[in-house]
Scaffold this motif. Structure first.
Motif: not given
Length: 96
Positions: A14-15, A18, A21-22, A53
């Motif tokens: 998950q990190e 994220e 996406k960032k 996001r």
């Protein structure tokens, strides 16, 4: 921020997602930020980034797949000399 192998190895899936996406948002902002903010406004661009996001991994995969399909259709249309205002062009952009 770019993430190297060392940084990614300690992250959960998950990190990592994220971070992906960032990074995509940061790259888009770096390349197109001034243009899109001038054309569409701060609020619209920020809202769009907010949607990105908030995407799940499945939504992200669907989004990327759709992006690739559009690029292939555009490439084919250009190669065939199709009119973007014609039936095919309007169909590709969802217009009727």
């Amino acid at each position: 921020m770019e993430y190297g192998i060392r940084e990614l190895s300690g992250m959960s899936d998950q990190e990592k997602f994220e971070a992906l996406k960032k990074t995509a948002i940061e790259e888009n902002e770096k390349v197109y930020g001034n243009e899109i903010r001038r054309k569409y406004g701060e609020e619209a661009v920020d809202a769009s980034y907010g949607k990105i996001r908030g995407m799940s991994q499945q939504e992200w995969e669907d989004f990327r797949q759709m992006e690739q399909e559009i690029l292939v259709r555009l490439q084919t249309a250009v190669q065939q000399g199709l009119n973007p205002e014609g039936t095919e062009g309007r169909a590709d952009c969802g217009a009727s």
